[in-house]
Design a protein around this motif. Structure first.
Motif, mmCIF file in Angstrom:
data_model
loop_
_atom_site.group_PDB
_atom_site.id
_atom_site.type_symbol
_atom_site.label_atom_id
_atom_site.label_comp_id
_atom_site.label_asym_id
_atom_site.label_seq_id
_atom_site.Cartn_x
_atom_site.Cartn_y
_atom_site.Cartn_z
ATOM 1 N N ALA A 81 0.827 -1.210 0.000
ATOM 2 C CA ALA A 81 0.000 0.000 0.000
ATOM 3 C C ALA A 81 0.862 1.260 0.000
ATOM 4 O O ALA A 81 2.067 1.196 0.234
ATOM 5 N N GLY A 82 0.218 2.381 -0.254
ATOM 6 C CA GLY A 82 0.828 3.697 -0.085
ATOM 7 C C GLY A 82 2.002 3.954 -1.012
ATOM 8 O O GLY A 82 2.101 3.418 -2.117
ATOM 9 N N PHE A 83 2.909 4.783 -0.499
ATOM 10 C CA PHE A 83 4.045 5.233 -1.292
ATOM 11 C C PHE A 83 4.930 4.055 -1.713
ATOM 12 O O PHE A 83 5.474 4.031 -2.815
ATOM 13 N N GLY A 84 5.073 3.074 -0.796
ATOM 14 C CA GLY A 84 5.884 1.894 -1.092
ATOM 15 C C GLY A 84 5.373 1.160 -2.320
ATOM 16 O O GLY A 84 6.135 0.778 -3.205
ATOM 17 N N GLN A 85 4.055 1.007 -2.375
ATOM 18 C CA GLN A 85 3.435 0.319 -3.530
ATOM 19 C C GLN A 85 3.621 1.154 -4.798
ATOM 20 O O GLN A 85 4.001 0.646 -5.852
ATOM 21 N N MET A 87 5.887 3.147 -5.532
ATOM 22 C CA MET A 87 7.279 3.113 -6.003
ATOM 23 C C MET A 87 7.746 1.689 -6.297
ATOM 24 O O MET A 87 8.926 1.456 -6.528
ATOM 25 N N SER A 88 6.838 0.730 -6.217
ATOM 26 C CA SER A 88 7.165 -0.689 -6.442
ATOM 27 C C SER A 88 8.285 -1.187 -5.526
ATOM 28 O O SER A 88 9.179 -1.917 -5.950
ATOM 29 N N LEU A 89 8.229 -0.763 -4.239
ATOM 30 C CA LEU A 89 9.280 -1.181 -3.302
ATOM 31 C C LEU A 89 8.924 -2.509 -2.659
ATOM 32 O O LEU A 89 7.751 -2.901 -2.600
ATOM 33 N N SER A 90 9.946 -3.168 -2.165
ATOM 34 C CA SER A 90 9.715 -4.378 -1.387
ATOM 35 C C SER A 90 10.661 -4.357 -0.191
ATOM 36 O O SER A 90 11.647 -3.623 -0.202
ATOM 37 N N VAL A 91 10.338 -5.138 0.837
ATOM 38 C CA VAL A 91 11.218 -5.203 2.013
ATOM 39 C C VAL A 91 11.822 -6.601 2.120
ATOM 40 O O VAL A 91 11.209 -7.592 1.692
#
Ligand SMILES: CC(C)(COP(=O)(O)OP(=O)(O)OC[C@H]1O[C@@H](n2cnc3c(N)ncnc32)[C@H](O)[C@@H]1OP(=O)(O)O)[C@@H](O)C(=O)NCCC(=O)NCCS
Length: 297
Positions: A263-267, A269-273
């Motif tokens: 969700a949100g900015f992470g999604q 920007m297509s980020l993952s942890v």
């Protein structure tokens, strides 16, 4: 030499005394007995206990004893003196640190004429750590006070065994594996690596994590209290709770993975942890992948 219950009483007493224990002959005597018992492996900062929830009991008083040792210790010169330079007063005096290894692989010898700097340091096992027979420690490695390393374990180059960490039998701590220390808070469980675990290269196991027997941590896996571990085999998520640390189940094969931020900015920007994943439980193929180093012993 104190009996175990006398030793506990004495350690508790001198720890509670705070700075007053500094210079107290009795406090030093108690600490020396504690350290001797730790180095002999007869006393541990944490030990298996089937009646406890995690299977391990923390001996908080032992950890207090280790802390007592830091508190009452004085700074002394502990230099390792080698052959001095001819123009220096120490020339001719010769002491050697002992290393024991197979004669087929002796250490190379160098002279100042080779023009190579080999900075001293290397491997060090601190007083108050227990190392069982049959353990192999490759340089450079550091084993801190209160650590316990059981028989047949391999501690490879650049590995750290932090204070009070408990390492089982036949464990392989691969190159650059970092096993965090937990001395404080004293009631906190240290990192525990049980028998026959393979801890891959460049892994990090911190904050009281328990890795059960025969588990495999693939190279690059990092585990902390706050790291959820996704088990693909059982479709569940393993997490620490306020009462229990992160526990990796017996035989689990954990590899470093990632998980999309949903969700949100992470999604956006297509980020993952980073997320460790249990991809399988140990099988014959894993045994094959992890036994090759036996040939090197
Ligand atoms: C974990 C390890 C032991 C492999 O175990 P294995 O049982 O042979 O694993 P497999 O090859 O059957 O792989 C199982 C699955 O995990 C994946 N996987 C295996 N190792 C992986 C890794 N290191 N990172 C990410 N995924 C990995 C495989 O791709 C496979 O996935 P798939 O089923 O979708 O194809 C190995 O990868 C490893 O990390 N060894 C330690 C190396 C090391 O540090 N040596 C020390 C030198 S000092």
């Amino acid at each position: 030499m104190h009996s175990l219950s006398d030793l506990q009483d004495s350690v508790e007493h001198h720890f509670a005394a705070g700075p007053a224990a500094i210079g107290d002959h009795d406090a030093l005597g108690a600490f020396n007995d504690l350290r001797t018992a730790l180095e002999a492996g007869t006393l541990r900062s944490a030990e298996p206990d089937p009646t406890s929830q995690t299977g391990w009991r923390v001996n908080a008083w032992v950890k207090r004893g280790i802390l007592l040792g830091f508190r009452i210790g004085k700074l002394t010169d502990q230099s390792i003196v080698s052959r001095g330079h001819p123009e220096h007063a120490l020339f001719g005096r010769h002491e050697q640190t002992t290393f024991i290894d197979k004669d087929t692989y002796p250490a190379q010898r160098f002279t100042p004429e080779d023009g190579i700097r080999i900075v001293p340091g290397g491997t060090s096992v601190r007083s108050g750590a227990f190392v069982a027979r049959g353990v192999v420690i490759m340089p450079p490695a550091y084993v801190n006070a209160g650590a316990y390393i059981d028989e047949g374990t391999m501690v490879d180059s650049h590995a750290l065994v932090g204070s009070c960490a408990q390492i089982g039998k036949r464990v392989h701590l691969s190159a650059a594996a970092q096993i965090g220390g937990v001395l404080e808070p004293v009631n906190a469980s240290p990192v525990i690596i049980e028998d026959d675990v393979l801890v891959g290269g460049n892994t990090g196991v911190y904050e009281g994590t328990i890795v059960r027997r025969r588990a495999v941590l693939a190279a690059g896996t990092i585990l902390t209290r706050g790291t959820p571990v996704y088990d693909l085999v059982h479709s569940n998520i393993l997490k620490a709770t306020p009462e229990t640390p992160l526990i990796i189940p017996e035989g689990a094969v954990v590899v470093p993975g990632s998980r999309a931020i949903p969700a949100g900015f992470g999604q956006q920007m297509s980020l993952s942890v980073y997320t460790p994943i249990i991809v399988k439980y140990r099988d014959e193929k894993t045994d094959l992948s992890t036994t090759l180093e036996d040939l090197l012993r």
